[in-house]
Motif scaffolding. Sequence first.
Motif, PDB file in Angstrom:
ATOM      1  N   GLN A  71       0.826  -1.206   0.000  1.00 17.12           N
ATOM      2  CA  GLN A  71       0.000   0.000   0.000  1.00 17.12           C
ATOM      3  C   GLN A  71       0.860   1.257   0.000  1.00 17.12           C
ATOM      4  O   GLN A  71       0.493   2.277  -0.601  1.00 17.12           O
ATOM      5  CB  GLN A  71      -0.963  -0.001   1.185  1.00 17.12           C
ATOM      6  CG  GLN A  71      -0.300  -0.096   2.533  1.00 17.12           C
ATOM      7  CD  GLN A  71      -1.277  -0.381   3.653  1.00 17.12           C
ATOM      8  OE1 GLN A  71      -1.751   0.541   4.298  1.00 17.12           O
ATOM      9  NE2 GLN A  71      -1.565  -1.640   3.909  1.00 17.12           N
TER      10      GLN A  71
ATOM     11  N   ASN B 299      -7.747   9.956  14.419  1.00 15.87           N
ATOM     12  CA  ASN B 299      -8.725   9.048  13.806  1.00 15.87           C
ATOM     13  C   ASN B 299      -9.041   7.870  14.712  1.00 15.87           C
ATOM     14  O   ASN B 299     -10.185   7.428  14.814  1.00 15.87           O
ATOM     15  CB  ASN B 299      -8.191   8.534  12.468  1.00 15.87           C
ATOM     16  CG  ASN B 299      -8.327   9.543  11.351  1.00 15.87           C
ATOM     17  OD1 ASN B 299      -8.983  10.569  11.495  1.00 15.87           O
ATOM     18  ND2 ASN B 299      -7.685   9.271  10.235  1.00 15.87           N
TER      19      ASN B 299
ATOM     20  N   SER C 197     -12.745   4.885  16.054  1.00 17.87           N
ATOM     21  CA  SER C 197     -12.574   3.446  16.257  1.00 17.87           C
ATOM     22  C   SER C 197     -12.827   2.999  17.689  1.00 17.87           C
ATOM     23  O   SER C 197     -13.630   2.109  17.932  1.00 17.87           O
ATOM     24  CB  SER C 197     -11.156   3.026  15.834  1.00 17.87           C
ATOM     25  OG  SER C 197     -10.971   3.271  14.454  1.00 17.87           O
TER      26      SER C 197
ATOM     27  N   LEU D 115     -11.475  -2.682  11.129  1.00 18.82           N
ATOM     28  CA  LEU D 115     -11.406  -1.966   9.864  1.00 18.82           C
ATOM     29  C   LEU D 115     -11.756  -2.925   8.731  1.00 18.82           C
ATOM     30  O   LEU D 115     -11.078  -3.938   8.537  1.00 18.82           O
ATOM     31  CB  LEU D 115     -10.005  -1.397   9.667  1.00 18.82           C
ATOM     32  CG  LEU D 115      -9.801  -0.356   8.572  1.00 18.82           C
ATOM     33  CD1 LEU D 115     -10.623   0.893   8.874  1.00 18.82           C
ATOM     34  CD2 LEU D 115      -8.334   0.004   8.474  1.00 18.82           C
TER      35      LEU D 115
ATOM     36  N   ILE E 207      -6.847   2.484   3.448  1.00 19.57           N
ATOM     37  CA  ILE E 207      -7.428   3.802   3.645  1.00 19.57           C
ATOM     38  C   ILE E 207      -6.376   4.874   3.361  1.00 19.57           C
ATOM     39  O   ILE E 207      -5.183   4.629   3.429  1.00 19.57           O
ATOM     40  CB  ILE E 207      -7.970   3.963   5.081  1.00 19.57           C
ATOM     41  CG1 ILE E 207      -6.849   3.698   6.104  1.00 19.57           C
ATOM     42  CG2 ILE E 207      -9.139   3.034   5.316  1.00 19.57           C
ATOM     43  CD1 ILE E 207      -7.259   3.954   7.534  1.00 19.57           C
ATOM     44  N   GLY E 208      -6.853   6.061   3.011  1.00 13.57           N
ATOM     45  CA  GLY E 208      -5.951   7.178   2.794  1.00 13.57           C
ATOM     46  C   GLY E 208      -5.156   7.092   1.511  1.00 13.57           C
ATOM     47  O   GLY E 208      -4.136   7.764   1.372  1.00 13.57           O
TER      48      GLY E 208
ATOM     49  N   GLY F 189     -12.215  12.736   6.769  1.00 11.48           N
ATOM     50  CA  GLY F 189     -11.587  11.625   6.077  1.00 11.48           C
ATOM     51  C   GLY F 189     -10.272  11.967   5.420  1.00 11.48           C
ATOM     52  O   GLY F 189      -9.806  11.250   4.532  1.00 11.48           O
TER      53      GLY F 189
ATOM     54  N   THR G  47      -5.635  10.169   7.211  1.00 13.20           N
ATOM     55  CA  THR G  47      -4.681   9.164   6.758  1.00 13.20           C
ATOM     56  C   THR G  47      -4.047   9.565   5.435  1.00 13.20           C
ATOM     57  O   THR G  47      -2.868   9.289   5.182  1.00 13.20           O
ATOM     58  CB  THR G  47      -5.368   7.792   6.636  1.00 13.20           C
ATOM     59  OG1 THR G  47      -6.087   7.516   7.834  1.00 13.20           O
ATOM     60  CG2 THR G  47      -4.341   6.696   6.425  1.00 13.20           C
ATOM     61  N   TRP G  48      -4.808  10.233   4.570  1.00 11.13           N
ATOM     62  CA  TRP G  48      -4.242  10.734   3.310  1.00 11.13           C
ATOM     63  C   TRP G  48      -3.111  11.711   3.608  1.00 11.13           C
ATOM     64  O   TRP G  48      -2.020  11.619   3.028  1.00 11.13           O
ATOM     65  CB  TRP G  48      -5.332  11.400   2.482  1.00 11.13           C
ATOM     66  CG  TRP G  48      -4.802  12.324   1.425  1.00 11.13           C
ATOM     67  CD1 TRP G  48      -4.745  13.687   1.479  1.00 11.13           C
ATOM     68  CD2 TRP G  48      -4.214  11.961   0.173  1.00 11.13           C
ATOM     69  NE1 TRP G  48      -4.178  14.194   0.337  1.00 11.13           N
ATOM     70  CE2 TRP G  48      -3.846  13.161  -0.482  1.00 11.13           C
ATOM     71  CE3 TRP G  48      -3.981  10.749  -0.473  1.00 11.13           C
ATOM     72  CZ2 TRP G  48      -3.246  13.179  -1.738  1.00 11.13           C
ATOM     73  CZ3 TRP G  48      -3.388  10.766  -1.731  1.00 11.13           C
ATOM     74  CH2 TRP G  48      -3.033  11.960  -2.345  1.00 11.13           C
TER      75      TRP G  48
ATOM     76  N   THR H 148      -7.000  -2.708  14.996  1.00  6.58           N
ATOM     77  CA  THR H 148      -6.354  -2.127  13.825  1.00  6.58           C
ATOM     78  C   THR H 148      -5.034  -1.487  14.228  1.00  6.58           C
ATOM     79  O   THR H 148      -4.924  -0.834  15.265  1.00  6.58           O
ATOM     80  CB  THR H 148      -7.264  -1.056  13.185  1.00  6.58           C
ATOM     81  OG1 THR H 148      -8.479  -1.676  12.758  1.00  6.58           O
ATOM     82  CG2 THR H 148      -6.584  -0.404  11.993  1.00  6.58           C
TER      83      THR H 148
END
Length: 317
Positions: free
Chosen positions: A82, A240, A245, A270, A275-276, A287, A290-291, A309
């Motif tokens: 990823q 986050n 969570s 998750l 994600i991200g 949202g 994570t990006w 997670t």
Amino acid sequence: MQINAAPRSPGFVHVLVHADDPAELVAKVAPQAAAAVHDVGAQIALAVSEPVEQALRDELAGTGAALGRLTTLTRSARDSGQTVAAWRARELRALSSSGRPVVVVAEHDPELDGVDGGFWVEFEAALNISLDGLPVTQLCVYPRMPLHGAVGDGALANHPLHLRGGERVPNPRHAAPADVLAALPFAPPHLLGPPDVRLHYNTFELSRVRDAVEEAARACRFDPVRGEDMVQAVNEVATNAVEHSSPEAGLSVWARPGELVCEIHDTGALTLPLIGLAPPHPSQARGRGTWIARQLCDSLHVWRARDGTHVRLLARA
């Protein structure tokens, strides 16, 4: 009245190519690359071995193709499919910003197969998310019978198109990333031993997380800007964890000269670990965490385990 407009890019095109040796590889992908250069003025970006790169350059000489090589990734990135997808998307987004589409020729590297082939399954699924909408065509070359069976099965599942007889045909075995990854165990990255710092925190204690990372960055001899990047990246992920969570989460820190590793763990489940990877829409209020974190550190790997997670972030000075 006739209005002439440039054709719209179809977005990311992900094509599986089977080839068992460099000669077959070049014979199959060179015509695809040459046609893209001729038809839409495409740029060619390579992620192949040096012998294959030279053979492609020789074959495409005289076609006007501008061939470049994608950045060689650090070992930390190559441990996480990823993360490689996130790096590739960043680079290809910059390349395609010129307005010229990009054709990527990528070759399977058996050194990354690992014990279960999971790297390639994760990487190709992540590309389908991170490159979605970009004017990029990626020709992914795999042997017909990889040493690890999961690599071949994953390649078929992750590519919507298959190159056969010089034509791109629909691949009936293609599946969405969530379906591809549903059965994948997502093994954690390598063990690091006992952390230098371990703390638990809740929503009202995020300042403790930031302070711990800032102190660790100084111990790693990071310059102030690099240290601030890592503090922000960890803060985004840590926030986050306790907002979405679980009410409490944990931070573990490993600090060594020139390298900092931070891991956030929460008890939430998750569904899709990737994600991200896709940039948030400008109108999207939430949202982004994570990006943003993926843009600020060298490696960010998310995985699920029985206890919840985990997100591991790594940065080098």
